[in-house]
Design an enzyme around this catalytic site. Structure first.
Site, PDB file in Angstrom:
ATOM      1  N   THR A   1      26.457 -15.921  14.780  1.00 54.65           N
ATOM      2  CA  THR A   1      26.706 -16.544  15.850  1.00 54.65           C
ATOM      3  C   THR A   1      28.155 -16.970  15.974  1.00 54.65           C
ATOM      4  O   THR A   1      28.560 -17.694  15.077  1.00 54.65           O
ATOM      5  CB  THR A   1      25.585 -17.764  16.099  1.00 54.65           C
ATOM      6  OG1 THR A   1      24.431 -17.270  15.966  1.00 54.65           O
ATOM      7  CG2 THR A   1      26.097 -18.512  17.388  1.00 54.65           C
ATOM      8  N   GLY A   2      28.876 -16.520  17.136  1.00 56.17           N
ATOM      9  CA  GLY A   2      30.103 -16.965  17.304  1.00 56.17           C
ATOM     10  C   GLY A   2      29.994 -18.160  18.368  1.00 56.17           C
ATOM     11  O   GLY A   2      29.134 -18.249  19.125  1.00 56.17           O
TER      12      GLY A   2
ATOM     13  N   ALA B  68      28.121 -19.965  22.981  1.00 54.44           N
ATOM     14  CA  ALA B  68      28.144 -19.328  21.685  1.00 54.44           C
ATOM     15  C   ALA B  68      27.333 -17.841  22.047  1.00 54.44           C
ATOM     16  O   ALA B  68      26.935 -17.700  23.151  1.00 54.44           O
ATOM     17  CB  ALA B  68      26.658 -20.069  21.020  1.00 54.44           C
ATOM     18  N   ASP B  69      27.410 -16.953  20.974  1.00 49.21           N
ATOM     19  CA  ASP B  69      26.850 -15.749  21.109  1.00 49.21           C
ATOM     20  C   ASP B  69      26.396 -15.159  19.978  1.00 49.21           C
ATOM     21  O   ASP B  69      26.974 -15.284  18.979  1.00 49.21           O
ATOM     22  CB  ASP B  69      28.112 -14.749  21.521  1.00 49.21           C
ATOM     23  CG  ASP B  69      27.491 -13.122  21.796  1.00 49.21           C
ATOM     24  OD1 ASP B  69      26.887 -13.199  22.952  1.00 49.21           O
ATOM     25  OD2 ASP B  69      27.849 -12.387  21.124  1.00 49.21           O
ATOM     26  N   THR B  70      25.003 -14.630  19.867  1.00 49.18           N
ATOM     27  CA  THR B  70      24.422 -14.533  18.679  1.00 49.18           C
ATOM     28  C   THR B  70      24.332 -12.925  18.626  1.00 49.18           C
ATOM     29  O   THR B  70      23.691 -12.099  19.724  1.00 49.18           O
ATOM     30  CB  THR B  70      23.289 -15.069  18.603  1.00 49.18           C
ATOM     31  OG1 THR B  70      23.327 -16.628  18.614  1.00 49.18           O
ATOM     32  CG2 THR B  70      22.210 -14.782  17.373  1.00 49.18           C
TER      33      THR B  70
END
Length: 185
Positions: free
Chosen positions: A100-101, A64-66
């Site tokens: 978030t991706g 994830a990336d936020t």
């Protein structure tokens, strides 16, 4: 078991409530030329997931990336207390988005997407911002704050998934269950 392609203690904590987790940081560059914050977050999450999946091809990988977005301006992780102060001043008395991706890989199957949560901050006094900066909690946090900690006092309201603001939308847990992963009891 789930392999978390992140060193984030917050993501690990969320996943560990449901599953056994092994942490394997991806160590990929967290930059992107994507045209939207959502695409950017998904692209970075995808790169993290694929980097770890190469080493663990038979395991379920979660990445994830936020990011925090205010009026189309991306607020990443502040590199200094000065940057964190500026971010908090910008967020004060404003509504921002936390995006978030995420990317889940299981063999040839890939599930990815982005969750968006709106957060409204109260008007923050200079004293409150300075107090918060002294806690050090702003370090390594998108937008310079952690909603689950001291910064909870900044929040007037949120619209959407609270866990997304922490760093991993609960939708990821649901997707893992759909893949057949049984939660711990």
């Amino acid at each position: 078991m789930v392999i978390l392609a992140s060193a984030s203690p917050r993501r690990r904590e969320i996943l560990e409530r449901f599953f056994d987790v092994k942490v394997v940081p991806s160590n990929v560059e967290e930059t992107s030329m994507a045209s939207s914050p959502e695409e950017r977050a998904i692209e970075i999450a995808r790169r993290k997931a694929f980097a770890v999946a190469k080493r663990y091809p038979k395991e379920i990988i979660v990445a994830a990336d936020t990011t925090v977005v205010l009026n189309d301006m991306i607020l990443g992780k502040p590199r200094s207390e000065h940057e964190a102060r500026k971010m908090l001043e910008l967020l004060s008395d404003n509504i921002h988005k936390v995006i978030t991706g995420y990317c889940i890989i299981k063999g040839e199957k890939r599930i990815e997407g982005a969750e968006i949560t709106e957060v409204k901050f109260r008007k923050l006094s200079k004293e409150l911002i300075e107090w918060y900066l002294k806690t050090g909690e702003w370090k390594d946090k998108a937008g310079g704050y952690g909603i689950q900690g001291y910064a909870s006092v900044f929040v007037e309201w949120i619209k959407g998934d609270y866990y997304n603001v922490v760093g991993l939308p609960i939708k990821v847990v649901v997707e893992l269950m759909k893949l057949g992963l049984k939660p711990k009891t």
